[in-house]
Write an enzyme that holds these catalytic residues in place. Sequence first.
Site, PDB file in Angstrom:
ATOM      1  N   GLU A 119       0.826  -1.212   0.000  1.00  0.00           N
ATOM      2  CA  GLU A 119       0.000   0.000   0.000  1.00  0.00           C
ATOM      3  C   GLU A 119       0.861   1.263   0.000  1.00  0.00           C
ATOM      4  OE1 GLU A 119      -4.117  -1.543   2.059  1.00  0.00           O
ATOM      5  OE2 GLU A 119      -2.574  -0.737   3.388  1.00  0.00           O
ATOM      6  N   GLU A 177      -6.437  -7.878  -0.480  1.00  0.00           N
ATOM      7  CA  GLU A 177      -6.800  -7.757   0.936  1.00  0.00           C
ATOM      8  C   GLU A 177      -8.309  -7.542   1.022  1.00  0.00           C
ATOM      9  OE1 GLU A 177      -4.641  -4.864   3.172  1.00  0.00           O
ATOM     10  OE2 GLU A 177      -2.683  -5.519   2.463  1.00  0.00           O
TER      11      GLU A 177
END
Length: 662
Positions: free
Chosen positions: A184, A264
Site C-alpha cells: 500500500e 486484501e
Amino acid sequence: EGVSALGEVLQPSSPALFLQASPSARSFQLDYEHNCFRKDGAPFRYISGSIHYARVPRPAWRDRLLKMYMSGLSTVQVYVPWNYHETLPGVYDFTGNRDVEAFLDLTAELGLLVILRPGPYICAEWEMGGLPAWLLWKPDIKLRTSNPAYLEAVDSWLHILLPKIKPRLYQQGGNIISVQVENEYGSYYACDYGYLRHLLGSFRALLGSEVLLFTTDSTQAEELRCGTLQGLYATVDFGPGCNVTEAFGAQRRVEPKGPLVNSEYYTGWLDYWGEAHASTSAAWVARGLEDMLQLGASINMQVSPFHQLTSLPWPGADYKDQYKPVTTSYDYDAPLSEAGDPTEKLFAIRTVISKFQPLPVGPMPPATPKYAYGRVALRKVSACPEGCTVPAWHCSTAQHPSLSLQYADLLDVLDVLCPSGPIQSQFPLSFEALKQVYGFVVYHTQLPWDVPDPATLGAPPRSICDRGYVMLRKEYQGTLERDRQTTLHVMGRTGDTLDILLENMGRISFGANTSDFKGLLGNLSLNSRPLSNWLIYPLAIDTAVQQGWPHTALPKSSSGGRVGPAFYTGTFETPGIAWDTFVKFPGWSKGLLWINGFNLGRYWTSRGPQQTLFVPGSVLHVGQPNNITVLELEEAPPTPVLLFLDQPLYNRTLGCSTMATE
C-alpha cells in the site's frame, strides 16, 4: 467459459487447475489475453487467506494451516516482519517461532500455495509495519524512500531473506506463486518511484526473472498512481460493502488487462484501545466474496482471517488525527478465531467457495480444547499464611487463594531491570538515542526548588510518546498521555525525587509517516521552568522475566501500596492438562502479563474493549507450577486476582464515549 460484468472471459473453476505439472514445466504467469493467471499453462485463480506465523505459536502452525486448507483455500498469504528477524542491526533470528523456512515448508507439505509478503514494509497492524525501530537510530533517515541509509539497510536485509525464499518459488519446485513488493505504498506521503524501482531491481536480482511480483493499493486513484510501477502487477484491496464492479474498475485503470485481484479482502477490522470491538457480519462477508468469485477474480482474505496471537512488543498503531494504538489481540471478528476455532463466518466463506470449486474431502478439524483454570490470587505476602499446610499449588482451595506475593514496586528494582545502570543527561533522551527498541524507560530527577502550592508538570505538544507514569517521592501521581493529557499538578520540596516511567505503546504501522520516535521527546517543565539533570534507566523487563525473575529471587515484601507501577507474582498448576485458556483481569487497570516467562501482551481493563488475554496451552507446564508475573502500571485491585476462563471477552469498552456491551 462465461463473461464477467467487466466484459472479461471467466476462467473455469475446475479441480484440473490444481494438478501439478512436471517440474520442468512449472510456471506461474499472467495471461493478459484471457485476463487470468496461468499455472503450468492452465487458467488458474486462487482463493487465499492471510496467516501471520509470527502471531501463531509454532505448535499450532499445522492446526491453523490445516483448517485453512479444509476451508477450501488453495493458497495462504504469508507476511515476513523484518523487525521480527533482524532484531538489531546485523543480528538475525530464524529459530523457534521465527523459523520462516520451517513454516513455508509446512505449507507445502499440506498442499497449500503461498503468496509471500516480505515487505520491507508490511503494515499488518505490526510495530512500525515490520520496519525495525533501530532504523530510527539515524534520526535523519527517511523511511520507505530512496534515502541511502534506508536503502542500505533494506538491501542488507533482502540479501539475507530472499536467498531463503528463492528455492521455494514455484518455478524452482516450491509453492510460492507470487511475491508482493512493499505494501500500500500509495498511502504513504513519499510517492518515490525511485524507491519502488530500486526494490524491483533488488527482488529481480535475488529471485530471478520468472517470479510474479505485484503491488497492492486501495482503489483510490491517487494511491494507485503513487503505489504502482511498470514491471510490478498492480492489485487492489477493498472490503465487503464496496461495489465490486467499481472497485475492480479502479484496478482496470492501471492494469487494463490481466487477472482481477483483491489482495486484501477485509473480513473484519482492527480494534483500538478505548473503542468498540469491530465486527463484520458473516452474511456481508460471504456476499462480497461470492460477487468477486462470480467475476472470476482471485482473492486473498485479510485482517485476521486465520488466527492471531500477539505477544509484545509487536502490536502497532495508526495515526488518524491522533495516535491510536491497536489492541493486543489480533482477533478482529476473525473467521478462524484467536484460539483457532472455526466460526460461523468461516463456514459461510466455505459454503461460498464450494459453489466455485470442490472442497477437500473430510471434516473441518474441531476447535482446540479450552480449560477454565479458575481463580488465582496475587497477594502482598512473602510466605504462606500462618497455619497453612497445603502445597502452594493447592492454594485455590477455601483455605486461601494462592501462595503469591507482590514482589516489588518497579522503582525498587531498577538494579535488576537496568543492570548496566543509568545514563546521565542534562535533558531527556529518546528511546532511539538510548538504543532502547521497545518497552519502558525510567526518567529520574529531583525537584530543584520547593513547590508548596500545586504546580503544573507539563511537556511540549507531541513529546510524550506514548504514556508516562509519574511518581513523586515514589508515590504515583497520575499519567501523561500522547495526544491526551499532557499536564499534572504536583507539590513537593527541594530534592524530592521525580520519576516518569515511559511506555512505548507501539510504533505507527499505518499512516502518513512511520518515523515514530519514542520516550520523552521534549523537556518536562514545572510551571514552565525546564527540569534538568536526569538519570535515565532503559529497562530490560522482558529479559529479566524470561530469565526467571522475580520467581527466582528471594521473596521480599514491598513498601508500596496498590497504586503505581509494581510487579505481582503467583503460581498455579494445571490438572494434568495444558489446554488453551483466557485470562481476565477483574479490577486491574493497565499492564502486562507473563506466564512462564512468555510475554502474553498488554491488558487495559480500564479502557477496553479487550478484557482477556489468550494463553496458548503450549505456554503452560504440566506437573509443575506455572509462574505468573504481572506488571500493573496504574492501580491493582484491593484483592489482586486473575480469572482463567474457557472463552474470551473482547467487547467491553470503558474508556470512550461509545459503550459496548459485555
